[in-house]
Structures are given as C-alpha cells and as structure tokens.
Design a protein around this motif. Structure first.
Motif, PDB file in Angstrom:
ATOM      1  N   ALA A   1       0.832  -1.206   0.000  1.00 46.60           N
ATOM      2  CA  ALA A   1       0.000   0.000   0.000  1.00 46.60           C
ATOM      3  C   ALA A   1       0.865   1.253   0.000  1.00 46.60           C
ATOM      4  CB  ALA A   1      -0.921  -0.010   1.212  1.00 46.60           C
TER       5      ALA A   1
ATOM      6  N   ARG B   1      -3.598   2.706   6.927  1.00 47.00           N
ATOM      7  CA  ARG B   1      -2.449   2.281   6.116  1.00 47.00           C
ATOM      8  C   ARG B   1      -2.845   1.429   4.921  1.00 47.00           C
ATOM      9  NH1 ARG B   1       2.119   0.763  10.708  1.00 47.00           N
ATOM     10  NH2 ARG B   1       2.456   2.901  11.388  1.00 47.00           N
ATOM     11  N   HIS B   2      -4.137   1.318   4.703  1.00 42.08           N
ATOM     12  CA  HIS B   2      -4.599   0.383   3.679  1.00 42.08           C
ATOM     13  C   HIS B   2      -5.626   1.001   2.730  1.00 42.08           C
ATOM     14  CE1 HIS B   2      -2.783  -3.015   5.954  1.00 42.08           C
ATOM     15  NE2 HIS B   2      -3.090  -2.268   7.000  1.00 42.08           N
TER      16      HIS B   2
ATOM     17  N   LYS C   1      -5.436  -0.191  -1.130  1.00 40.00           N
ATOM     18  CA  LYS C   1      -5.673  -1.587  -1.514  1.00 40.00           C
ATOM     19  C   LYS C   1      -6.847  -2.182  -0.744  1.00 40.00           C
ATOM     20  CE  LYS C   1      -2.404  -4.476  -2.339  1.00 40.00           C
ATOM     21  NZ  LYS C   1      -1.204  -5.343  -2.204  1.00 40.00           N
ATOM     22  N   PHE C   2      -6.626  -2.521   0.504  1.00 36.74           N
ATOM     23  CA  PHE C   2      -7.624  -3.245   1.278  1.00 36.74           C
ATOM     24  C   PHE C   2      -8.903  -2.445   1.474  1.00 36.74           C
ATOM     25  CE2 PHE C   2      -9.312  -4.924   5.357  1.00 36.74           C
ATOM     26  CZ  PHE C   2      -9.451  -6.250   4.992  1.00 36.74           C
TER      27      PHE C   2
ATOM     28  N   GLY D   1      -6.989  -2.589   9.986  1.00 38.99           N
ATOM     29  CA  GLY D   1      -6.284  -3.096   8.819  1.00 38.99           C
ATOM     30  C   GLY D   1      -6.606  -4.545   8.524  1.00 38.99           C
ATOM     31  N   SER D   2      -5.958  -5.064   7.486  1.00 40.19           N
ATOM     32  CA  SER D   2      -6.299  -6.392   6.975  1.00 40.19           C
ATOM     33  C   SER D   2      -5.925  -7.518   7.925  1.00 40.19           C
ATOM     34  CB  SER D   2      -5.623  -6.604   5.623  1.00 40.19           C
ATOM     35  OG  SER D   2      -4.216  -6.391   5.717  1.00 40.19           O
TER      36      SER D   2
ATOM     37  N   GLU E   1      -2.029  -7.726   4.030  1.00 40.67           N
ATOM     38  CA  GLU E   1      -0.610  -7.400   4.179  1.00 40.67           C
ATOM     39  C   GLU E   1      -0.183  -7.550   5.634  1.00 40.67           C
ATOM     40  OE1 GLU E   1      -0.242  -4.091   0.571  1.00 40.67           O
ATOM     41  OE2 GLU E   1       0.095  -3.494   2.654  1.00 40.67           O
TER      42      GLU E   1
ATOM     43  N   LYS F   1       2.015   3.340   3.229  1.00 36.43           N
ATOM     44  CA  LYS F   1       3.181   2.952   4.029  1.00 36.43           C
ATOM     45  C   LYS F   1       4.446   3.644   3.517  1.00 36.43           C
ATOM     46  CE  LYS F   1       1.138  -1.534   5.122  1.00 36.43           C
ATOM     47  NZ  LYS F   1       1.276  -2.994   5.080  1.00 36.43           N
TER      48      LYS F   1
END
Length: 477
Positions: free
Chosen positions: A169, A442-443, A446-447, A407-408, A362, A172
């Motif tokens: 991502a 932080r995602h 993507k996520f 987060g993921s 991640e 980060k």
C-alpha cells in the motif's frame, strides 16, 4: 363474695417491678448516652470540617502538578501497555468475550513498535549500535516494521533505510518518507533470490561501512562489523572478543571504534528480540488485563514473533490456553500447522500471481519457516485459513457495527476468533484475545479501496460475517 369476680392484680411470682432507685439510674443512663452520642457526632463533624478547610488552604491557588511517573521520556515511552478493547458486536452475537489488544495505538501505529524498540535496544546493549554516530539501520519489510524502525531510529539518533516490495500500500511508503527514512522499492521475489527485499537489506548493511574490513583491522572491529550485519544476536563485550591471544585495544582505539558509523541489519524474521518483545511485553500485559482469564489467543504470523512470544508466555502461566493461527490465502503456515507440510495449493505452478503471498492481506502470511516461527510451531494448537473475502467482510462489518477502522491482518485475526468459537462450541462467556495490529489508515489504496477489490473480484459486503455469526463459519481450505 361480691368482689371475687374482679381480675387479680398480682404479678407472677418471678416478676418484680423495679425500685424507684433503679428506674432513676436507667433514666440517667439514657440521658448520658444520648448526650455522649450528640457530643461525639458534633466533634466528628467539626473535625471533618476543619480537615476540609485545612486541605482547601493547602492547595489553594497552586498550579496543576503531574506526578513524575506520568511524564514519559520521549516517543519510546508510549510503546506498549495498550488497552484491551471488547469487540461488542462479535461478543454479543457469540456469547463469548472477544477482546482485541489495541496495538494500533502505539506511536508508530502498529504492533511492530514493540519489536523495533526491542531490536534496537538489544543491539545497543550488545555494543552493536551507538546513537548519534551516523549509524544506519537497514530492514526488509512490507511496511509496518519499517515505519516503527524509522520512528524509533529518529528518536534514538540513527538513520534508517527500508527496502520493501513495490506492490504494498502506498500509504506505508508515504509514512516512511515523512519520517525521513530512505525507501527502496523492489519487485517481489522468493527468499532464495538475491534481489528479494530482505536479502537486499542484509547486503546494504554489509556494504554500509566507509572503510572495508582489512586483515590488519582489530579483532573487535572484525567481530562487531560482522555481527551487526547478521541475524544472530549475541552478547559480546570487548574483553570477550579479545580473549584469543590478541592484545587489548587502547581506550582511544575503542572510542574510535564506537564512534564509527555502522550498518545494522535488524532482520525481524530471524532476530530473537522479536520473540522476546512479546514474551516480555505483550503476553504479560494480556494476562494482567484479563486477570488471568484467557481461554485462547489468536494471531496471524508474518515473522512469527507475535504468536510465538505471546503464545509462549500465556502457555507458561496456563497450559490450557489455546494458541491459534490465523493465516491468509497463499500462505503456507496453515498447512504446516495442520498437515506438517509448508505448501499451499495457490503455489501450484501456473496459479500463483505473485512471489510471496497471493492475497490482499498485508503483514501476515509467509511461505518459509523463520526462526521466530519455529519457536511458535510447538505451541500452536490450531489454525484457520482466512479468505480475502472473509477479511474484507470483517473489516466492513466492524466499521458498521463497532466503529472500528482496522487493517487487513486485524480483520483476519477476528475472523479466526469467530471460527474458533464456533468450532469449540463456546457460547458461555469464554474469553478469546487477539491482536488489532494496525488501523485501516495504512490500507486505503488496496484493502480499503473498493474499486481495487472489485477489480480483483473480491466481494465488498458484510454478509459473509453476518452468515458466519448466524451459522457455521467453516470454509473449504
């Protein structure tokens, strides 16, 4: 005879009316007791009032003061002692207490702050790093550890170089650059490839020293530069390093060596300080916060340090605590725990899209055994495979029902917690503790990017979790 019908006024033979003297004493006693009671109450009230007035005068017009133990020494003082938060929606639905260790509240934003701090502190204690000498810390990471290292490095007087895959991502990378770290992005590759990000970090650290190591260099110089660029953490002093018949260095030579810039390869995957950070910190904190009432601990594994250190501590105080692995798609750890073989069907030739772990998750999941993960394997009781769809559904469910933006890897941990409760048939107040590794901030790219997920054919809804709570959570591996 006429008066014989009147009732007799005689008392029973064993009952006598008190004399006038006795009655007088009783009355006096009641009066004296009542007076003493009023007097003591008045004295107590007077004393309390005087005490309040004295305290008021004592603290009047004084500035607010903080106790010394409430003032933390720098950013590293904020690391650890994170709260446990009850996941209300899941706990209420299951009847099981689902508690998350809020590691996203660490100053660097993740559980990796603990690891970065312990690795740097141990290196300093062993004489491998000295602050404010121009030394640089190198690490290969998918992001969170790098951010933690960059944060602590700045606070302790070091520079940082972070090497990471180019498909993580973007948030980060931006965080690392903002912290002043040097960032190098490379294509994902297998660990056997010299260009894999961890291998590159090791090589960059070896080549960082300004002066090459020559045969004439002192034995201590050889030892420190060699040890500081390997994953092995040893306790070595100058005296121990010079016991093989070599002359003791002069104070000036030792000082020159200490002030020389060094490259230090942190190596979170193999460094035992990773495990110790959780054995000495996270595990004891969880045990205290739950008053020793833990039925299971659930965690994902990237390096393996969290599940190994925390799980080992909890097992050491209560062997009945279950330690459970949450593993995303594409990782080989699930099969290693369940079947003893490090292999995943996604790795079959022609099916794998990327080199390491084929998932949008991640931070956890890996296809090799690290030293820290080897410490975890003997204590892991069970493992659950978590699909991308399940992780995404959990993240959205938590936002909608609990206001938790995670987060993921945190989402994976909580999916595994549900699966464990369902499998064990728990519904009467048992306690499952897991790690809330980092926040969703932080995602984003993507996520938490719905367009990205749809392009990867991953559904974005909460229905999977709702069904899981209602029925069986089992999924095909």
């Amino acid at each position: 005879m006429a008066s014989s019908w009147l009732p007799s006024l005689r008392l029973p033979f064993n009952v006598h009316l008190p004399t006038s003297t006795t009655l007088r004493h009783i009355v006096y006693g009641i009066i004296i007791g009542f007076s003493l009671s009023l007097t003591s109450t008045s004295f107590a009230s007077y004393y309390q009032q005087r005490k309040r007035e004295r305290l008021a005068r004592q603290f009047e017009a004084r500035p607010i003061e903080l106790r010394s133990d409430e003032v933390l020494r720098g950013v590293t003082g904020l690391i650890g002692n994170t709260p446990l938060v009850r996941i209300n929606s899941l706990s209420d639905a299951l009847g099981v207490e689902i508690l998350g260790k809020a590691e996203f509240l660490n100053p660097g934003g993740s559980v990796k702050d603990r690891v970065a701090l312990r690795m740097i502190e141990d290196a300093e204690l062993q004489g491998l790093l000295y602050p404010h000498t121009g030394s640089r810390i190198f690490e290969g990471t998918v992001g969170s550890t790098g951010i933690s290292i960059a944060t602590i490095a700045r606070a302790r007087g070091y520079e940082a170089t972070i090497i990471m895959p180019d498909d993580v991502a973007q948030e980060k990378v931006q965080a690392l650059l903002a912290l002043g770290a040097e960032v190098e992005r490379v294509r994902p590759a297998s660990i056997v490839d010299k260009k894999q990000f961890v291998n590159l970090a090791r090589e960059r650290a070896k080549n960082f020293a300004d002066d090459p190591i020559s045969d004439s260099a002192s034995p201590l110089h050889h030892h420190l530069l060699r040890t500081s660029t390997t994953s092995v953490v040893v306790s070595t002093t100058a005296t121990e390093a010079l016991t093989e018949g070599h002359a003791v260095m002069s104070a000036q030579e030792e000082e020159e060596l200490r002030t020389k810039p060094r490259g230090f390869f942190a190596d979170q995957f193999e460094n035992r300080s990773n495990y110790l950070a959780h054995f000495d910190g996270t595990g004891p904190e969880i045990w205290r916060q739950t008053n020793g009432r833990v039925n299971a601990f659930v965690s994902g594994a990237g390096t393996g340090g969290t599940i190994a250190g925390t799980g080992q501590y909890l097992k050491s105080v209560d062997d009945d605590v279950l330690v459970v692995l949450a593993d995303p798609e594409g990782s080989g750890l699930y099969n290693k725990v369940k079947h003893g073989v490090m292999f995943d069907q996604k790795e079959a030739e022609g099916t794998k899209r990327r080199h390491q772990v084929d998932t949008v998750v991640e931070g956890i999941g890996i296809n090799r055994l690290t030293h820290n993960m080897e410490l975890a394997l003997p204590i892991i009781n069970d493992a659950f495979r978590i699909t991308d769809a399940e992780a995404v559904s959990m993240s959205r469910y938590l936002v909608h029902n609990d206001g938790l933006f995670l987060g993921s890897s945190s989402a994976c941990n909580l999916v595994a917690a549900i699966k464990l409760a369902k499998k064990m048939g728990w519904k009467e107040g048992q306690t499952i503790v897991t790690i809330l590794c980092d926040s969703g901030s932080r995602h984003y790219s993507k996520f938490w990017n719905d367009d990205y997920l749809r392009s990867a054919e991953i559904p974005v809804d909460t229905g999977i979790i709702e069904d899981m709570l209602r029925y069986s959570p089992d999924r095909a591996p």
